[in-house]
Design a protein around this motif. Structure first.
Motif, PDB file in Angstrom:
ATOM      1  N   GLU A 376     -34.911 -60.724  33.430  1.00  0.00           N
ATOM      2  CA  GLU A 376     -33.671 -60.043  33.067  1.00  0.00           C
ATOM      3  C   GLU A 376     -33.573 -58.677  33.747  1.00  0.00           C
ATOM      4  O   GLU A 376     -32.507 -58.294  34.231  1.00  0.00           O
ATOM      5  N   ALA A 379     -32.639 -59.357  37.319  1.00  0.00           N
ATOM      6  CA  ALA A 379     -31.235 -59.761  37.450  1.00  0.00           C
ATOM      7  C   ALA A 379     -30.322 -58.537  37.414  1.00  0.00           C
ATOM      8  O   ALA A 379     -29.374 -58.431  38.190  1.00  0.00           O
ATOM      9  N   ARG A 380     -30.625 -57.616  36.513  1.00  0.00           N
ATOM     10  CA  ARG A 380     -29.740 -56.467  36.355  1.00  0.00           C
ATOM     11  C   ARG A 380     -29.791 -55.508  37.538  1.00  0.00           C
ATOM     12  O   ARG A 380     -28.773 -54.942  37.913  1.00  0.00           O
ATOM     13  N   VAL A 381     -30.959 -55.327  38.126  1.00  0.00           N
ATOM     14  CA  VAL A 381     -31.020 -54.356  39.230  1.00  0.00           C
ATOM     15  C   VAL A 381     -30.798 -54.990  40.594  1.00  0.00           C
ATOM     16  O   VAL A 381     -30.198 -54.366  41.467  1.00  0.00           O
ATOM     17  N   GLY A 383     -29.306 -58.096  41.070  1.00  0.00           N
ATOM     18  CA  GLY A 383     -28.072 -58.878  41.114  1.00  0.00           C
ATOM     19  C   GLY A 383     -28.256 -60.380  41.206  1.00  0.00           C
ATOM     20  O   GLY A 383     -27.287 -61.114  41.167  1.00  0.00           O
ATOM     21  N   ILE A 384     -29.484 -60.839  41.340  1.00  0.00           N
ATOM     22  CA  ILE A 384     -29.735 -62.281  41.430  1.00  0.00           C
ATOM     23  C   ILE A 384     -30.340 -62.752  40.111  1.00  0.00           C
ATOM     24  O   ILE A 384     -31.306 -62.168  39.637  1.00  0.00           O
ATOM     25  N   LEU A 385     -29.765 -63.790  39.535  1.00  0.00           N
ATOM     26  CA  LEU A 385     -30.277 -64.359  38.290  1.00  0.00           C
ATOM     27  C   LEU A 385     -31.373 -65.362  38.648  1.00  0.00           C
ATOM     28  O   LEU A 385     -31.081 -66.448  39.145  1.00  0.00           O
ATOM     29  N   TYR A 428     -32.520 -69.002  28.856  1.00  0.00           N
ATOM     30  CA  TYR A 428     -32.110 -67.595  28.703  1.00  0.00           C
ATOM     31  C   TYR A 428     -31.500 -67.363  27.318  1.00  0.00           C
ATOM     32  O   TYR A 428     -31.705 -66.319  26.709  1.00  0.00           O
ATOM     33  N   HIS A 432     -32.527 -64.594  24.670  1.00  0.00           N
ATOM     34  CA  HIS A 432     -31.617 -63.594  24.099  1.00  0.00           C
ATOM     35  C   HIS A 432     -31.601 -63.651  22.577  1.00  0.00           C
ATOM     36  O   HIS A 432     -31.429 -62.627  21.913  1.00  0.00           O
TER      37      HIS A 432
ATOM     38  N   MET B  81     -25.931 -55.682  47.971  1.00  0.00           N
ATOM     39  CA  MET B  81     -26.596 -56.772  47.265  1.00  0.00           C
ATOM     40  C   MET B  81     -26.052 -58.134  47.650  1.00  0.00           C
ATOM     41  O   MET B  81     -26.777 -59.126  47.604  1.00  0.00           O
ATOM     42  N   THR B 112     -24.441 -63.970  42.101  1.00  0.00           N
ATOM     43  CA  THR B 112     -24.659 -64.520  40.761  1.00  0.00           C
ATOM     44  C   THR B 112     -23.364 -64.757  39.998  1.00  0.00           C
ATOM     45  O   THR B 112     -23.289 -65.667  39.176  1.00  0.00           O
ATOM     46  N   MET B 151     -21.956 -57.864  35.534  1.00  0.00           N
ATOM     47  CA  MET B 151     -22.925 -57.441  36.557  1.00  0.00           C
ATOM     48  C   MET B 151     -22.640 -56.021  37.023  1.00  0.00           C
ATOM     49  O   MET B 151     -23.550 -55.199  37.163  1.00  0.00           O
ATOM     50  N   SER B 154     -23.385 -53.408  34.259  1.00  0.00           N
ATOM     51  CA  SER B 154     -24.827 -53.240  34.107  1.00  0.00           C
ATOM     52  C   SER B 154     -25.355 -52.285  35.181  1.00  0.00           C
ATOM     53  O   SER B 154     -26.142 -51.393  34.906  1.00  0.00           O
ATOM     54  N   PHE B 155     -24.871 -52.461  36.387  1.00  0.00           N
ATOM     55  CA  PHE B 155     -25.336 -51.639  37.501  1.00  0.00           C
ATOM     56  C   PHE B 155     -24.989 -50.165  37.301  1.00  0.00           C
ATOM     57  O   PHE B 155     -25.788 -49.281  37.586  1.00  0.00           O
ATOM     58  N   GLU B 177     -24.098 -66.847  28.569  1.00  0.00           N
ATOM     59  CA  GLU B 177     -25.482 -66.354  28.621  1.00  0.00           C
ATOM     60  C   GLU B 177     -25.747 -65.518  29.864  1.00  0.00           C
ATOM     61  O   GLU B 177     -26.557 -64.602  29.833  1.00  0.00           O
ATOM     62  N   ARG B 180     -24.537 -62.189  28.896  1.00  0.00           N
ATOM     63  CA  ARG B 180     -25.488 -61.534  27.984  1.00  0.00           C
ATOM     64  C   ARG B 180     -26.715 -61.037  28.749  1.00  0.00           C
ATOM     65  O   ARG B 180     -27.277 -59.986  28.420  1.00  0.00           O
ATOM     66  N   THR B 181     -27.129 -61.802  29.763  1.00  0.00           N
ATOM     67  CA  THR B 181     -28.251 -61.354  30.586  1.00  0.00           C
ATOM     68  C   THR B 181     -27.952 -59.984  31.201  1.00  0.00           C
ATOM     69  O   THR B 181     -28.833 -59.150  31.342  1.00  0.00           O
ATOM     70  N   TYR B 182     -26.690 -59.765  31.518  1.00  0.00           N
ATOM     71  CA  TYR B 182     -26.292 -58.483  32.104  1.00  0.00           C
ATOM     72  C   TYR B 182     -25.871 -57.463  31.043  1.00  0.00           C
ATOM     73  O   TYR B 182     -25.301 -56.421  31.365  1.00  0.00           O
TER      74      TYR B 182
END
Lengths: 457, 457
Positions: A376, A379-381, A383-385, A428, A432, B81, B112, B151, B154-155, B177, B180-182
């Motif tokens: 996770e 993914a957030r930094v 950008g790829i899940l 995921y 969560h 990215m 993503t 996304m 989040s960034f 989901e 939510r991951t983001y």
């Protein structure tokens, strides 16, 4: 912000894509142990493998000496659809971690199969077509390998029959539909098409299947249907050969950037991704030209390298396939049901097992929730899940980068990001919702599986 | 096999990514009609829009004159990215069709979020952050736009609240989901958070929601919560401005290859992708520097350009947003339930509507099963599993390429492949199972919606 002289993504020019696969075995002093006939315990000969596998793939499987194999034009042509894959400099992750380390990842997920599996699928489909076969059979769990194979078969006009573990067939219909889009016939396993399937259905009414059963069905159909052979997406030497394209591209891109890796990290289930990623680096190490730390990362719930034994074992639960010498947990071993994603195989590729036994690479294991924490954050930094499998490598790369933060060392870490997690959102969701746990097999459990290993002199 | 001098994929070097967005309106002789206040029917002023939208985005929305806007460094940084996206030469498709035409597609799906939506999401999140806001609200149907926005938020460390149509929230949990991951909070709509949500739940117990209701909820929360604004993923002028990066990269890549497009094709729902793709080409056309055939492709089940009228209409079903002049089917219009994928909006971006009304572009519609036929064929030969939305453009590109086959003309066709279909496998399943039909609204139905259009002088 770090000085960003190096681009975020490096794509080789198309003509820079390697034109040969590299066969790591040629440089190994201690060759991987041969496959054994399960009846005679003698090394399998090409003619014994011929009813199951394609001829040219058998030749690749048994060849411990030829260092390079030309990539046929037809395969190279297909590679143009999804290769080269990018080598990404993880600036965003580095900044998040505050590490002096340089982190790179080779991203193999930007194709419809969602993973590196396509590299070998196209090769295996091509050789099957070249041999004049009508089709191939295989098994698949969640569907990553089945998807890759169906894409390759569609391209070469080859029939593709996929035995998909019934519980996945019913509960994970998305990859099933991708396979159908590519014209594959997808059969829930156990089916009533085969002797073994009918037997299992009779003995265990209502069973939702297992990978071991699906393998047995696929092999039975391949060996009993004229013009068909069986193909497998990992573990085998031939698969690692095809996957060497990952490492060769990675090395070429690093060379182009003037970078030298210190640590190379890959997730490891059967070993196809790791074996491919490290191939040229391990080759240099074997030839004494360079040194690298090479780290395999496996799930703590399926720890074949870190807690298994190095011994001959069956490759399948049905015990019909040849015996392979490998780090193994025992062919009956199945990870706890709470284990998400792939990396579920009880053994490790013979090549990697031998290298590990020779002390040429390290292995670590990671707990499931730690892996999803890493996934996770990544993914957030970045950008790829990521796929859960790939996230094992992310976790270890982060750990190494944080060690560099402590020591102040500016090491160069390269890891393999094998695929995307788009079809893993149920896992995921569990994460969560706090419903993911970290069951790890006990020593007693592992000992019980180990006691059932075949006795080979 | 055609001579393959041109590579399959062209990636611009990173420094070649355009550093400014292009504002097509600056070159339009007939400017798009202004948004009107729904109460007074007077053009909306910036201060009237300020409670809903971010200031800098309002400035972009209302600016019909400035041709170029600098892309801020922070956005450019994020673009690294996932940009540049590849321009792909569709050799495999050309060979399958046996056409002398050259086909290119700009593939925006390799990120993503799975689509081009990320181009505008990052811009809108950035300007919200720059304004010192705490968060943004939006609505989402299946979740493509919501994913992109989560996304981006989040960034930039921005709170993101997504009202997701309840039926999608429950039946399509995968994109939920991902959001939510983001770190986004995803609320099924109608919710009990808002006055409008409570009202709708009271009046229609058990309702599964609609996009119109979700918009109303998101706007209500944005305007009633300090530090929040509302953002929208299509239709608006500002969104087309951000999406011009697609066309600018496409043009730069074609120029690099020495190619000149003859026909440019994009799918059209609200118009963000098409407006972005065609921007620099239409600019040349407007300035008399070059000529292109430009084709919008819409679903036959939601035919705003081909069967709608050009008139002022409400942008939302709640009729609280400003009025926009556009080709519209009426703000009550909802495509038949059998309609798969996006492209469901009742109207078309004001910019594209004006260009279409001025005869500067063409529009065609495509039936659903024809679109999926094209999608599956494309997936098999080009290896990318396309989103249903994007497949409208594929269908039209194939039609044009087959016309070239008849005439022998070697035209250059460029189309936008906006995204991947990984989260649309339920629609593919319906298609495979023969359960997809082609309901098209009758003239009587369309006339009934049209009769309810607001009367504006």
């Amino acid at each position: 912000m770090k000085d960003r002289q190096i681009p975020y993504k490096t794509y080789l020019d198309f003509e820079e894509i390697p034109k040969q696969w590299y066969n790591l075995r040629a440089d190994m002093k201690n060759k991987p142990a041969p496959l054994l006939n399960p009846g005679t315990h003698q090394p399998m000969k090409a003619e014994e493998l011929a009813p199951v596998f394609c001829e040219e793939l058998i030749a690749q499987e048994l060849d411990n000496d030829t260092p390079y194999f030309d990539i046929p034009d037809e395969i190279y042509n297909f590679y143009q659809m999804f290769r080269p894959s990018p080598l990404v400099r993880a600036y965003f992750l580095e900044e998040k971690l505050g590490t002096p380390a340089k982190i790179y990842y080779k991203f193999e997920g930007n194709n419809t199969s969602g993973s590196h599996k396509l590299n070998s699928a196209v090769a295996q489909a091509y050789y099957a077509k070249k041999q004049g076969l009508k089709g191939v059979t295989t098994e698949t769990g969640a569907g990553q390998w089945g998807t890759a194979l169906s894409m390759a078969c569609s391209f070469f006009g080859l029939d593709c029959k996929v035995y998909m573990v019934k519980v996945s067939y019913e509960q994970k219909p998305f990859r099933r539909e991708v396979m159908r889009t590519y014209g594959a016939s997808v059969v829930p396993s156990p089916s009533n098409d085969t002797n073994i399937g009918r037997k299992i259905n009779a003995e265990h009414p209502g069973t939702t299947g297992s990978l071991g059963c699906a393998i047995s069905e696929a092999v039975e159909v391949a060996t009993s249907t004229p013009g068909y052979r069986y193909v497998l997406g990992s573990v085998l030497n031939q698969v690692l050969l095809h996957q060497s394209i990952i490492g060769l591209e990675t090395k070429a891109a690093l060379d182009k950037l003037g970078e030298k890796a210190d640590i190379i990290i890959g997730c490891a289930g059967g070993g196809s991704n790791l074996g491919g990623l490290i191939a040229p680096f391990m080759g240099e190490k074997l030839r004494g030209e360079a040194d690298y730390r090479i780290i395999a990362v496996e799930p703590a719930s399926c720890p074949s390298l870190t807690r298994g034994v190095y011994a001959y074992d069956f490759c399948d639960t049905g015990m019909v396939c040849p015996l392979a010498k490998m780090y193994t947990l025992g062919s009956d071993f199945i990870p706890a049901p709470n284990h998400a994603g792939g990396l579920r195989y009880h053994g490790m590729s013979s090549i990697l097992s031998q290298l590990y036994d020779d002390g040429l690479m390290e292995a670590v294991s990671a707990k499931q929730t730690d892996v999803f924490d890493a996934a996770e954050m990544f993914a957030r930094v970045e950008g790829i899940l990521p796929a859960p499998e790939s996230s094992h490598a992310i976790k270890a790369a982060i750990d190494e980068a944080l060690k560099c933060k402590e020591t102040g060392e500016e090491k160069t870490i390269v890891f393999g990001l094998t695929g995307t997690g788009y079809f893993d959102m149920v896992a995921y969701e569990k994460y969560h919702d706090g419903k993911m746990d970290d069951y790890i097999p006990t020593d007693e459990e592992l000992a019980a599986y180990r006691a059932k290993l075949p006795k080979i002199d």
